[in-house]
Design a protein around this motif. Structure first.
Motif: not given
Length: 372
Positions: A127-130, A133-139
């Motif tokens: 969906d292009g929502d930064v 993607s930030m939440l996935r990276a932090v997780h």
């Protein structure tokens, strides 16, 4: 003015991951300065937060009243609040357990945190929502941190293999016996955490503390639900029937991914490092297998893992090459000829003495010992 961040502040002994640790530090020093407090419920510690020094403190996903968070920030802290309405905690301080991922299984697998996290991933991955993607990276970074803490000092052997291997087959039983033998030798078994050969190796490690008859009985119980398709629920319930019948089994690690959402995690890995990003998961699993990697017959995913592991061995980017044992001569030479290519790559390289091809899983422990 807040203290500037420096790398020394992120040392592991600065991480507070439980309320007990929080209370112990407060009792000893009265200060939280420079600490990283990760996913701790501080709702009942408002008065403590009001009095403690929070200069340079970082709160990651800690529950606390709004006024306590504001006071901590005024004292020089960074506060990353919990994110509401997520099926997972991006700031988690520990690996998953099977019970956590399959919570609510009685209401159907789609209601479990595992399935809901995959659904969230499917909805947000493109969906292009930064923010997503930030939440996935932090997780995923939190999971890696917890995995490193768990495996400190451990001798880890990776067992790779296809998810299609069915319970009840001789190959599944062989992979389970392999996992048991490796665990009994003092190694920590790590797999891709999914079904099939991965589950079998984790099952074997789980069975390691029991007498040999336990594994035979477990294999018979599991054979009634041979595959996670078409019903993940039946497949998972059969596994939990085994762990309920024989509690306190041996520990091993599963490192699965929501990228392959059709593959549920297996409940025999008592520590589950589940990732959103498959590349991080693949590299992390292989990099942590410091005692060697065993490749059971598999398809595309296992072939990828063979050469993902071969590359750092070839370039010696992780130091001395780790042992690699491929199981199934016909599979790896005729059906999917990865062995000839691997052997050609290894020619005149230090890794040449660290690779082996065997016919049967029972040959693996001796091959690993010879390559060590």
């Amino acid at each position: 003015m807040p203290t500037p961040y420096t790398p020394e502040q992120a040392a592991p002994d600065r991480e507070i991951e439980t309320l007990h640790e929080f209370d112990r530090v407060i009792a000893a020093t009265g200060s939280l300065s420079g600490l990283r407090i990760q996913s701790v419920d501080l709702s009942s510690r408002t008065n403590v937060l009001a009095e403690a020094d929070t200069e340079g403190t970082v709160f990651l996903g800690c529950r606390m009243p709004v006024e306590a968070a504001a006071r901590a920030q005024a004292g020089g802290a960074l506060v990353f609040p919990p994110v509401p309405h997520l099926p997972f905690n991006p700031y988690r301080a520990a690996l998953y357990t099977p019970e956590e991922l399959f919570h609510g299984l009685s209401d159907g697998y789609p209601q479990t945190p595992d399935a809901r996290s995959y659904a969230w991933f499917q909805h947000t991955r493109s969906d292009g929502d930064v923010f997503s993607s930030m939440l996935r990276a932090v997780h995923d970074d939190s999971v890696s941190d917890a995995l490193d803490e768990l495996l400190t000092g451990a001798r880890v052997v990776g067992v790779m293999g296809g998810h299609a291997l069915q319970r009840g087959s001789e190959a599944y039983s062989g992979a389970a016996r392999l996992g048991r033998t490796l665990a009994r030798s003092g190694l920590t078994v790590a797999t891709g955490g999914g079904p099939g050969a991965m589950e079998a190796a984790n099952l074997g490690a789980y069975a390691a503390p029991f007498d040999d008859g336990m594994l035979s009985k477990a294999l018979a119980l599991l054979a009634d639900a041979p595959s996670f398709a078409p019903s993940v629920g039946d497949w998972a319930r059969a596994a939990f029937a085994v762990t309920d019948g024989w509690p306190d089994g041996g520990h091993s690690v599963g490192i699965p991914t929501w990228f392959y959402g059709h593959e549920p995690p297996n409940p025999f890995a008592r520590h589950i490092a589940k990732y959103f990003v498959n590349a991080v998961r693949e590299d992390g699993l292989l990099a942590r297998s410091n005692a060697g990697v065993v490749f059971l017959p598999g398809a595309s995913g296992t072939v990828q893992e063979v050469f993902d592991n071969a590359t750092p061995n070839y370039y010696e980017s992780r130091g001395v090459p780790t042992p690699m044992v491929l199981v199934g001569r016909r599979h790896w030479t005729d059906e999917l000829p990865a062995w000839p290519l691997l052997r050609a790559l290894a020619r005149e390289r230090p890794m040449a003495s660290r690779i082996a091809l065997v016919d049967e899983v029972d040959e693996v422990p001796a091959a690993l010992a010879q390559l060590a």
